[in-house]
Design a protein around this motif. Structure first.
Motif, PDB file in Angstrom:
ATOM      1  N   LYS A 195       0.835  -1.209   0.000  1.00  0.00           N
ATOM      2  CA  LYS A 195       0.000   0.000   0.000  1.00  0.00           C
ATOM      3  C   LYS A 195       0.865   1.252   0.000  1.00  0.00           C
ATOM      4  O   LYS A 195       0.577   2.229  -0.714  1.00  0.00           O
ATOM      5  CB  LYS A 195      -0.930   0.012   1.202  1.00  0.00           C
ATOM      6  CG  LYS A 195      -1.871   1.221   1.226  1.00  0.00           C
ATOM      7  CD  LYS A 195      -2.808   1.176   2.413  1.00  0.00           C
ATOM      8  CE  LYS A 195      -3.795   2.335   2.376  1.00  0.00           C
ATOM      9  NZ  LYS A 195      -3.140   3.659   2.424  1.00  0.00           N
TER      10      LYS A 195
ATOM     11  N   ILE B  20      -7.249   1.395   4.624  1.00  0.00           N
ATOM     12  CA  ILE B  20      -7.765   1.230   3.270  1.00  0.00           C
ATOM     13  C   ILE B  20      -8.955   2.171   3.044  1.00  0.00           C
ATOM     14  O   ILE B  20      -9.719   2.468   3.973  1.00  0.00           O
ATOM     15  CB  ILE B  20      -8.150  -0.246   3.011  1.00  0.00           C
ATOM     16  CG1 ILE B  20      -8.199  -0.541   1.517  1.00  0.00           C
ATOM     17  CG2 ILE B  20      -9.446  -0.606   3.699  1.00  0.00           C
ATOM     18  CD1 ILE B  20      -8.184  -2.010   1.189  1.00  0.00           C
TER      19      ILE B  20
ATOM     20  N   LEU C 122      -7.372  -4.674   7.379  1.00  0.00           N
ATOM     21  CA  LEU C 122      -7.381  -3.621   6.355  1.00  0.00           C
ATOM     22  C   LEU C 122      -7.794  -2.273   6.940  1.00  0.00           C
ATOM     23  O   LEU C 122      -7.332  -1.225   6.476  1.00  0.00           O
ATOM     24  CB  LEU C 122      -8.299  -4.022   5.206  1.00  0.00           C
ATOM     25  CG  LEU C 122      -7.787  -5.200   4.359  1.00  0.00           C
ATOM     26  CD1 LEU C 122      -8.875  -5.695   3.398  1.00  0.00           C
ATOM     27  CD2 LEU C 122      -6.534  -4.820   3.589  1.00  0.00           C
TER      28      LEU C 122
ATOM     29  N   SER D   8      -8.280  -3.888  -1.663  1.00  0.00           N
ATOM     30  CA  SER D   8      -8.176  -5.312  -1.346  1.00  0.00           C
ATOM     31  C   SER D   8      -9.549  -5.928  -1.147  1.00  0.00           C
ATOM     32  O   SER D   8     -10.516  -5.246  -0.801  1.00  0.00           O
ATOM     33  CB  SER D   8      -7.329  -5.543  -0.091  1.00  0.00           C
ATOM     34  OG  SER D   8      -7.149  -6.939   0.116  1.00  0.00           O
TER      35      SER D   8
END
Length: 349
Positions: free
Chosen positions: A99, A127, A122, A111
């Protein structure tokens, strides 16, 4: 629901360029440096986003060799589920660095989580949005958990019935999350054109009122480009450095030069789709002079009658429009006119 979703500073949906996702999946073949190489190659090939998958063999299934866990058909025939996922998974200790690399070069990072522990992981990674895989579209508890995070969701619908898609959409909405995109998908590896049924893309948009797109497992770019014509605002395609690097996904993945050509074709199609317009472009204006119009095709004296022998509708378009031809027949010339002269009203009495 919303006709656009926002990822970072970018809008995806109506009136926006197609959002193109390069799916790394197992194409790193267990090599971290290759995973980094794939991220850079995806960026250079025109992808907006690089996507990975967040699972381990143990979060996907159990280590069991009973017949239920053996694959007997298709691309992975002969594999045991646990051993397949062991080959294909992206180690979690890589993912923060992947990332970070994506952020550094300016490509979005996405993802697919396959259980709650992956979602929690995550979330810690920071994210910005989530992908739900086709195989998980029936995992309503997982979908609700992902939706509860309040972030945009891109959800594939391969193998799902209309009723199952409705249940999944309702699961997202039940968490107060309206930021959803549905992807038509044929969950065969590779998919064949006759199974893709791309007309469904528009139907999903009309029925659920969401942004739509295509998760494309077919070979080549015809499916992706056609999907954009049919209204897809997101296209996802498996991406590899080379299909010669064997891994569970290589056989149906695009190499960089193929992906780049697909992106170029999609951008060209977007320009060609344009908008509803009857305005004459500058380039068309040049061609307008080669339309037909009324010309003098035989020398005419003043007072002579215009007839089928001395005027004709021919190219180019400098004379009166063809629609006046019958009105002019039988009228008389106001002056002498040479053959090859475009007719105008000043010449007609």
């Amino acid at each position: 629901m919303n006709k656009t979703i926002k990822i970072k500073d970018r809008l995806i949906g109506e009136g926006q360029p197609t959002y193109i996702i390069a799916e790394m999946s197992a194409n790193h073949a267990g090599d971290f440096n290759r995973a980094i190489e794939i991220i850079h190659a995806a960026k250079e090939s025109g992808a907006d986003c690089i996507k990975i998958q967040t699972y381990t063999p143990d979060t996907m299934t159990i280590d069991c060799d009973k017949e239920y866990f053996r694959i007997t058909k298709g691309t992975w025939k002969g594999e045991n589920l646990y051993s397949l996922y062991k080959k294909a998974y992206t180690p979690w200790e890589w993912q923060a660095r992947l990332k970070e690399e994506a952020d550094k070069i300016g490509i979005d990072f996405l993802s697919t989580p396959f259980d709650k522990t992956a979602v929690d992981f995550l979330e810690e990674l920071g994210i910005d949005f989530y992908k739900i895989a086709s195989f998980e579209v029936v995992d309503i508890p997982l979908i609700k958990y992902v939706a509860s995070k309040g972030k945009p969701i891109i959800m594939s619908t391969g193998m799902a019935t209309l009723g199952e898609i409705e249940e999944a959409v309702n699961a997202v909405k039940s968490q107060g999350n309206e930021k959803l995109c549905l992807l038509k998908c044929s969950s065969a590896y590779p998919a064949v054109p006759e199974d893709m049924n791309l007309k469904t893309i528009k139907y999903l948009e009309e029925v659920f009122g969401v942004i739509v797109g295509l998760s494309d497992h077919s070979l080549g770019s015809v499916g992706a480009v056609t999907a954009v014509v049919l209204g897809a605002k997101v296209v996802e395609k498996h991406f590899c450095i080379s299909r010669e690097i064997e891994n569970p996904d290589s056989s149906f993945s695009m190499e960089p030069h193929e992906f780049k050509k697909m992106v170029e074709d999609i951008r060209a199609v977007e320009r060609a789709i344009g908008k509803v317009s009857f305005k004459v472009s500058q380039r068309e204006e040049i061609s307008r002079v080669f339309r037909r119009s009324i010309f003098i095709v035989k020398d005419i004296k003043k007072g002579e009658v215009f007839s089928e022998e001395n005027i004709r509708v021919i190219r180019p378009g400098y004379g009166l429009a063809p629609k006046y031809y019958e009105d002019i027949l039988g009228k008389t010339a106001s002056k002498d006119i040479e053959r090859g002269t475009p007719l105008d009203w000043s010449m007609v009495i």
